[in-house]
Write a protein that holds these residues in place. Structure first.
Motif, PDB file in Angstrom:
ATOM      1  N   LEU A 197      37.841  28.613  42.887  1.00 13.80           N
ATOM      2  CA  LEU A 197      37.645  29.394  41.662  1.00 13.80           C
ATOM      3  C   LEU A 197      36.166  29.668  41.470  1.00 13.80           C
ATOM      4  O   LEU A 197      35.320  28.790  41.674  1.00 13.80           O
ATOM      5  CB  LEU A 197      38.193  28.629  40.470  1.00 13.80           C
ATOM      6  CG  LEU A 197      39.723  28.497  40.452  1.00 13.80           C
ATOM      7  CD1 LEU A 197      40.162  27.427  39.460  1.00 13.80           C
ATOM      8  CD2 LEU A 197      40.371  29.846  40.113  1.00 13.80           C
ATOM      9  N   LYS A 253      33.978  31.675  38.438  1.00 14.92           N
ATOM     10  CA  LYS A 253      34.021  32.366  37.139  1.00 14.92           C
ATOM     11  C   LYS A 253      35.446  32.764  36.775  1.00 14.92           C
ATOM     12  O   LYS A 253      35.719  33.907  36.395  1.00 14.92           O
ATOM     13  CB  LYS A 253      33.095  33.585  37.158  1.00 14.92           C
ATOM     14  CG  LYS A 253      31.634  33.196  37.375  1.00 14.92           C
ATOM     15  CD  LYS A 253      30.707  34.391  37.387  1.00 14.92           C
ATOM     16  CE  LYS A 253      29.256  33.929  37.554  1.00 14.92           C
ATOM     17  NZ  LYS A 253      28.338  34.993  37.840  1.00 14.92           N
ATOM     18  N   GLY A 254      36.373  31.845  36.998  1.00 14.90           N
ATOM     19  CA  GLY A 254      37.772  32.067  36.599  1.00 14.90           C
ATOM     20  C   GLY A 254      38.614  32.845  37.593  1.00 14.90           C
ATOM     21  O   GLY A 254      39.827  32.937  37.444  1.00 14.90           O
TER      22      GLY A 254
END
Ligand code: UDP
Length: 236
Positions: A183, A185-186
């Motif tokens: 992952l 930043k999301g």
């Protein structure tokens, strides 16, 4: 004060360093090779250089097809700049032809074409030797959500189509391969590498192995096989 880079991690085939950008790491590709969960050790001359080139090439190819990867750029012969990932501890294996552990598990001869690609999940754990797991194990271990697992599977199959299509034109069969994700930043990004260390590549005319199985099984001409892959995909 000048920035001092720090080695964060040394794995079997790569080292990871911090950079002056908090969001990016430098990956250094080594010539070291291991197999059978580290039991067999050796070096393959120039492997680091070839795997950096081959992986960079495949990451660019996948990015051009809309697949998000950690690849930023190739820095030099042995170093790649990548986005920092929080690794999802699942190895995704996609298979088109029976080989290795699948051939063994199902009692199938190596080379048997699968009716449909098979996707498998393995739990990334050196102590346990990366055991095969299913969706309910993933839920019980709480290492990915069902939605993330669907995404891992969908993206992995898309990568399989993109790579298979490209390699067919180079007279190479994509037998199977392993992917890792993380992952950033999301967002879920493809990480790690795509190379003869992590894929089975066979010559489509002769079924000759052009990958790490030459090292695992002492078949000789290991470096030549890695060179051949680089040459066929367009390198020198
Ligand atoms: N693979 C990998 N790292 C691992 C295990 C497997 O890159 O720790 C790759 C391997 O090169 C092959 C595919 O995943 O392309 C499937 O490997 P398999 O499960 O058949 O295991 P193996 O026979 O290599 O032990």
């Amino acid at each position: 004060m000048s920035f001092e880079e720090k080695m964060l991690y040394e794995g079997k085939a790569k080292k990871v360093f911090t950079t002056d950008n908090m969001d990016e790491y430098r990956v250094y590709f080594k010539d070291d090779a291991t197999a059978f969960n580290g039991e067999k050790k050796g070096t393959i001359q120039s492997k680091g250089v070839l795997n950096n080139s081959i992986s960079s090439f495949f990451f660019e190819l996948l990015q051009s097809k809309g697949i998000n990867t950690h690849f930023v750029k190739k820095l030099n012969e042995r170093d790649m700049l990548v986005k920092k990932l929080t690794i999802v501890p699942i190895e995704v294996v996609v298979r088109n032809i029976a080989a290795g552990s699948l051939a063994k598990r199902l009692g199938w001869e190596e080379g048997r074409k699968l009716k449909k690609p098979v996707v498998e999940f393995y739990y990334k754990s050196d102590e346990l030797g990366d055991p095969l797991i299913n969706r309910s194990h993933v839920a019980a271990l709480d290492i990915a959500t069902p939605d993330q697992l669907d995404e891992l599977e969908g993206v992995s199959l898309k990568i399989n189509s993109a790579l298979s299509e490209f390699l067919t034109e180079k007279n190479i069969l994509l037998v199977d391969f392993k992917l890792e994700y993380g992952l950033h930043k999301g967002a879920l990004l493809l990480g790690d590498e795509i190379s003869p260390d992590t894929c089975r590549f066979w010559d489509a005319s002769t079924n000759e192995k052009l990958d790490k199985d030459r090292f695992r099984r002492d078949l000789g001409n290991v470096e030549e096989a890695y060179q051949e892959i680089w040459k066929r995909i367009g390198g020198k």
